[in-house]
Scaffold this active site. Structure first.
Site: not given
Length: 496
Positions: A51, A81, A193, A278, A281, A327, A412
């Site tokens: 792959y 991409h 990637n 507060y 403090r 990834f 995915e």
């Protein structure tokens, strides 16, 4: 030059690279890169199906690509991409992205040759910066779209910056005397990637936030003095019995800044007030958890900056390729989201101190810090601006990493949305700086009205602010805020 070796990059170093500093490559790391590349060459030569090397991607992982088309496979990957949209990242952020990817590739688990790494480094050092759209990544399988826009320039395509204009990537390379690279098997995937968009933006935000957290203690000290607050809440015995590291550290810092007394403290030694609100403090408790959060998230972001985040991973020692999920951006996404929460809370307590500075019901100071109320509005709208910023930051504090939309035909099926978290964090940190500047300017005016010197530890900041900002009379408030920001930044540079 800053040496990149895949192991020792930090947020401050990345910020320096983003600002324009050059980098050099560790030759030992490049030698390991070359050895790692030999594994890919062997896989291709032996005709093994692996792959990312000789298959399609994502849902197309079962499609085997013949050897003569492997170069086209990588080029097609980068082109397809590069699907980003929206405003481009500023150049400094893109420089950080480039440096983070170089550092990742130097881990020698990406199967890339040294040549593309050297070209990316030359582009960084000659300020040949690609145009990278800010939107389009879901943070798994890595930051594919933004990194693809970066990689397009390396093959002579895409767009690059030329001043404020965009020019073709190939033209930008030629102007710098550089030649595009022809990507070999696995190299397109190796370039895109990874989690480097989340990680680079997160580390830039971390570096700025860390500096602001220290500055917030000093500004809070000025406000405490202007509001005639007590030092009693910083007694070390109080914090020793609740031993959170950040709380103890901030209490110690406040004691160092405030000392045992000051002219202001002496002026109300026998006053009727028993304890402060507060926002005064609880400075150690609220500022302290911010410090602990910065330490927690900072450790994640620095580890990620020096991690191999590819898929598949190439292991030189066993001559193997293994598919996994490095990834996935959940680690840096979580870090960015929790930092955005911390920034919102630090701004929130600052805004509460501002309310006490401008509201005469809470102090001995005139309304809105002006002696000419009615004719002048003083800091009325400066407080409104802070309120607007803090409200917006509460929205930015909503975590992005709890959302996911499955992509790639369900392959995915859980993603991090980390790039959204990182961009939100940058906006939150910028807003925090503005809020703290407004508090600092108000505190300065309050101290001027009191006419008494604050604690010696606060004097350097007081002097820097006083030099930049004249005593108040109604004028353009935005200019006053800008002047205060400049003074605070100068103070940080002289007191790192």
């Amino acid at each position: 030059m800053i040496l990149l070796n895949g192991r020792s990059l930090t947020a401050p170093l990345l910020a320096r690279i983003a600002a324009g500093e050059a980098v050099s490559l560790d030759e030992g790391a490049l030698a390991l890169v070359a050895e790692n590349r030999a594994v890919v060459d062997r896989i291709v030569a032996e005709g093994r199906t692996v792959y990312g090397i000789n298959t399609g991607f994502g849902q197309f992982a079962t499609v085997v690509i013949p050897p003569e088309q492997l170069q086209l496979l990588q080029l097609n990957l980068i082109r397809s991409h590069a699907a980003g949209v929206g405003e481009p990242l500023p150049k400094d952020q893109t420089r950080a992205l480039m440096a983070a990817r170089i550092n990742c590739l130097l881990k020698a688990h990406s199967g890339i040759r040294p040549e593309p790494i050297r070209l990316l480094t030359e582009c960084l050092n000659r300020d040949v910066v690609p145009v990278v759209p800010s939107q389009g990544s879901v943070g798994a399988s890595g930051d594919l779209a933004p990194l693809a826009h970066m990689a397009l320039m390396l093959v002579g395509e895409g767009l690059a910056w030329s001043g404020d204009q965009h020019i073709p990537g190939g033209e930008a390379l030629a102007q710098a005397g550089l030649k595009p690279v022809t990507l070999q098997a696995k190299e397109g995937l190796a370039l895109i990637n990874g989690t480097q968009l989340i990680t680079s933006l997160g580390n830039l935000a971390l570096e700025k936030f860390t500096r602001l957290a220290g500055l917030a203690d000093e500004i809070a000290g000025l406000s405490l003095e202007a509001l005639r607050g007590t030092r009693a809440a910083f007694d070390p015995r109080i914090h020793a019995v609740r031993p959170h590291p950040g709380q103890i550290a901030v209490a110690e810092r406040m004691r160092d800044l405030l000392g045992d007394t000051s002219a202001i403290a002496e002026s109300h030694r026998d006053c009727h007030r028993v304890q402060d609100a507060y926002s005064l403090r609880c400075i150690p408790q609220v500022h302290g958890v911010t410090r602990d959060t910065l330490a927690f998230a900072g450790a994640i972001l620095e580890r990620e900056l020096n991690s191999a985040t590819d898929n598949p991973m190439i292991f030189t020692d066993t001559q193997e390729s293994r598919s996994g999920g490095n990834f996935h951006g959940q680690y840096p996404a979580f870090a960015c989201d929790v930092l955005a929460i911390a920034a919102a809370d630090l701004a929130s307590i600052s805004e509460r101190r501002q309310e006490r500075l401008v509201n005469p019901a809470y102090s001995d100071l005139p309304a809105f810090l002006t002696q000419n109320g009615g004719l002048e509005s003083g800091f009325m709208m400066a407080h409104v601006t802070s309120a607007a910023l803090v409200s917006e930051m509460k929205g930015l504090a909503h975590p992005a990493c709890v959302d996911t939309i499955p992509t790639s035909a369900g392959k995915e099926d859980h993603v991090s949305m980390g790039p959204i978290a990182a961009r939100k964090l940058l906006r939150a940190v910028d807003a925090l700086e503005q809020v703290l500047a407004i508090e600092a300017r108000m505190a300065l005016e309050g101290l001027r009205i009191l006419g008494l010197a604050p604690a010696a530890g606060l004097q350097p900041l007081m002097d820097r602010l006083a030099k930049a900002c004249a005593p108040w009379a109604d004028r353009a408030m935005f200019e006053e805020i800008h002047a205060t920001l400049g003074a605070l930044r100068a103070h940080q540079e002289s007191h790192p």
